[in-house]
Motif scaffolding. Structure first.
Motif, short mmCIF file in Angstrom:
data_model
loop_
_atom_site.label_atom_id
_atom_site.label_comp_id
_atom_site.label_asym_id
_atom_site.label_seq_id
_atom_site.Cartn_x
_atom_site.Cartn_y
_atom_site.Cartn_z
N VAL A 1 0.91 -1.07 0.03
CA VAL A 1 0.07 0.16 0.07
C VAL A 1 0.81 1.18 0.18
O VAL A 1 0.47 2.10 -0.64
N LEU A 2 1.75 1.22 0.88
CA LEU A 2 2.77 2.57 0.79
C LEU A 2 3.53 2.75 -0.58
O LEU A 2 3.44 4.00 -0.93
N GLY A 3 4.05 1.68 -1.23
CA GLY A 3 4.68 1.84 -2.54
C GLY A 3 3.57 2.14 -3.43
O GLY A 3 4.11 2.95 -4.48
N GLY A 4 2.60 1.63 -3.47
CA GLY A 4 1.67 1.84 -4.55
C GLY A 4 1.18 0.51 -5.09
O GLY A 4 1.84 -0.21 -5.52
N MET A 5 -0.31 0.20 -4.78
CA MET A 5 -0.88 -0.92 -5.32
C MET A 5 -0.85 -1.06 -6.79
O MET A 5 -1.02 -0.09 -7.27
N GLY A 6 -0.49 -2.20 -7.30
CA GLY A 6 -0.57 -2.42 -8.81
C GLY A 6 0.81 -2.11 -9.54
O GLY A 6 0.98 -2.04 -10.51
N SER A 7 1.89 -1.47 -8.48
CA SER A 7 3.07 -1.16 -8.91
C SER A 7 4.26 -2.05 -8.45
O SER A 7 4.24 -2.36 -7.31
N VAL A 8 4.76 -2.60 -9.47
CA VAL A 8 6.03 -3.68 -9.11
C VAL A 8 6.98 -2.94 -8.34
O VAL A 8 7.59 -3.32 -7.46
N LEU A 9 7.42 -1.62 -8.90
CA LEU A 9 8.47 -0.83 -8.41
C LEU A 9 8.01 -0.43 -7.04
O LEU A 9 8.81 -0.13 -6.10
N GLY A 10 6.72 -0.09 -7.10
CA GLY A 10 5.97 0.38 -5.70
C GLY A 10 6.38 -0.59 -4.37
O GLY A 10 6.67 -0.24 -3.36
N ALA A 11 6.19 -1.78 -4.88
CA ALA A 11 6.19 -2.78 -3.93
C ALA A 11 7.72 -2.80 -3.47
O ALA A 11 8.08 -2.85 -2.09
N VAL A 12 8.64 -2.65 -4.27
CA VAL A 12 10.14 -2.76 -3.78
C VAL A 12 10.41 -1.30 -3.02
O VAL A 12 10.97 -1.45 -2.03
N VAL A 13 9.64 -0.12 -3.45
CA VAL A 13 9.82 0.82 -2.56
C VAL A 13 9.42 0.80 -1.18
O VAL A 13 10.05 1.37 -0.13
N GLY A 14 8.26 0.54 -1.15
CA GLY A 14 7.42 0.27 0.00
C GLY A 14 8.52 -0.91 0.81
O GLY A 14 8.62 -0.46 2.34
N ALA A 15 8.94 -1.86 0.25
CA ALA A 15 9.75 -2.95 1.18
C ALA A 15 11.20 -2.09 1.55
O ALA A 15 11.54 -2.44 2.89
N THR A 16 11.82 -1.22 0.93
CA THR A 16 13.05 -0.48 1.09
C THR A 16 12.69 0.34 2.36
O THR A 16 13.29 0.25 3.33
N ILE A 17 11.39 1.15 2.30
CA ILE A 17 11.13 2.20 3.49
C ILE A 17 11.04 1.28 4.75
O ILE A 17 11.50 1.66 5.84
N LEU A 18 10.12 0.25 4.67
CA LEU A 18 9.51 -0.38 6.00
C LEU A 18 10.98 -1.23 6.38
O LEU A 18 10.96 -1.72 7.63
N THR A 19 11.96 -1.66 5.59
CA THR A 19 12.99 -2.58 5.90
C THR A 19 14.24 -1.71 6.71
O THR A 19 14.91 -1.86 7.46
N ALA A 20 14.48 -0.54 5.54
CA ALA A 20 15.80 0.25 5.93
C ALA A 20 15.49 1.49 6.74
O ALA A 20 16.45 1.47 7.48
N LEU A 21 14.37 2.04 6.76
CA LEU A 21 14.11 3.01 7.44
C LEU A 21 14.12 2.84 9.11
O LEU A 21 14.85 3.86 9.71
N PRO A 22 13.70 1.93 9.31
CA PRO A 22 13.91 1.71 11.04
C PRO A 22 15.32 1.71 11.43
O PRO A 22 15.80 1.90 12.47
N GLN A 23 16.29 1.15 10.50
CA GLN A 23 17.62 1.01 10.74
C GLN A 23 18.43 2.40 11.01
O GLN A 23 19.40 2.81 11.60
N LEU A 24 17.85 3.48 10.09
CA LEU A 24 18.12 4.75 10.13
C LEU A 24 17.65 5.62 11.21
O LEU A 24 18.32 6.60 11.68
N LEU A 25 16.49 5.28 11.99
CA LEU A 25 15.78 5.93 12.87
C LEU A 25 16.24 5.29 14.38
O LEU A 25 15.65 5.97 15.31
N THR A 26 17.11 4.30 14.22
CA THR A 26 17.86 3.99 15.61
C THR A 26 18.18 4.97 16.32
O THR A 26 18.51 5.14 17.71
N ALA A 27 18.75 6.33 15.71
CA ALA A 27 18.98 7.25 16.48
C ALA A 27 18.30 8.13 17.36
O ALA A 27 18.73 8.63 18.23
#
Length: 313
Positions: free
Chosen positions: A247-273
């Motif tokens: 949903v975050l990346g964009g339903m119906g978009s393959v690239l959107g699924a990758v972007v959504g996965a990137t945000i939910l997987t990588a962003l928590p690592q950046l927010l540990t500060a």
């Protein structure tokens, strides 16, 4: 044809760029986890974004794939790759069996039914401790190919990257196929699709099976990479994370699924500060993104780009 391979090409360039820019094994590990999560999200996007069906229990299929590569070698002496294949087959057959009755439901009823499936799988994994290790989880046999153990952050980075690219190519090819067009017709209107002669039940079940196979492969890959599995992999929160990626990346978009996965997987690592405010910051960012980009990140940005392009002419 060019449009079909545009997304895989963008992903390939991003993968190469991250490889050259990565300055530590930690970055490669996070990127590998992003690739695996993105693969699962691409599969779920076929069901949610293309076919318009909801699943809140897809982590169950992820858990099936993960525990297949753990239980298969430990209890049956299978090679990890054979165990992964068995897990994928089990997930596909199970999805085919439950898909027909479950996908007759709509809206909240469908969401609750798929949620129940996910909870059931998680309960089996937790309770059958003699086989799965129960709440404590279990170790996973390391992957060996031709007598050589697959190890190292760089090796797993490229394994996950190649599998992600293959998953994206298959998803884009499916979109351009008659099956993809039928799924979009079902998404737009099941009644209109039936009038046009489309077997709605068949295509919804096909999307369900394909998404389950993607999830099982991702689960097996994650288990082999981490070397350990726990029931949390099949838990409710994992299902919510997967659907949020789509949903975050964009339903119906393959690239959107990758972007959504990137945000939910990588962003928590950046927010540990932010320490104890990490989850609060992540939730706030997600809320702002969805309010500003209601169709999801990729479709919304693409629409904005098209709008600017028309004004510039």
């Amino acid at each position: 044809m060019a449009q079909r391979f545009a997304t895989p090409l963008i992903l390939a360039l991003a993968i190469i760029a991250v490889w050259f820019l990565a300055d530590s094994n930690f970055v490669l590990r996070v990127a590998t986890l992003v690739f695996i999560s993105a693969f699962a999200a691409i599969g779920l996007n076929i069901l949610v974004g293309d076919a318009g069906q909801v699943s809140l229990g897809h982590a169950g299929f992820l858990g099936i794939g993960a525990y297949a590569v753990a239980v298969g070698p430990a209890s049956l002496g299978l090679h990890p790759l054979l165990a992964l294949l068995a897990g994928v087959l089990i997930a596909g057959i199970l999805a085919m069996a439950i898909g027909r009755p479950v996908l007759r439901l709509r809206g909240h009823a469908l969401a609750v039914a798929t949620l129940g499936f996910g909870i059931l799988i998680a309960m089996v994994i937790n309770n059958e401790a003699w086989l799965t290790g129960g709440p404590d989880g279990m170790r996973v046999a390391r992957l060996e190919i031709f007598g050589m153990r697959v190890r190292g952050s760089d090796t797993w980075y490229w394994i996950a990257a190649i599998i992600l690219l293959l998953g994206a190519i298959v998803a884009k090819s499916l979109k351009a196929s008659p099956t993809g067009r039928a799924l979009r017709a079902v998404h737009d209107s099941e009644v209109a699709a039936m009038v046009a002669g489309i077997d709605v039940a068949k295509y919804k079940n096909t999307a369900f099976v394909i998404s389950a196979v993607y999830a099982a492969i991702a689960g097996g890959l994650l288990a082999l990479y981490d070397g350990f599995v726990t029931p949390d992999m099949a838990g409710f929160l994992t299902s919510i994370e997967l659907i949020t990626m789509v949903v975050l990346g964009g339903m119906g978009s393959v690239l959107g699924a990758v972007v959504g996965a990137t945000i939910l997987t990588a962003l928590p690592q950046l927010l540990t500060a932010f320490a104890e405010y990490e989850h609060m910051a992540l939730g706030l960012i997600m809320m702002v993104v969805m309010i500003a980009l209601r169709a999801g990140i990729v479709p919304s940005l693409a629409a904005l780009a098209r709008g600017f392009g028309r004004k510039a002419r």
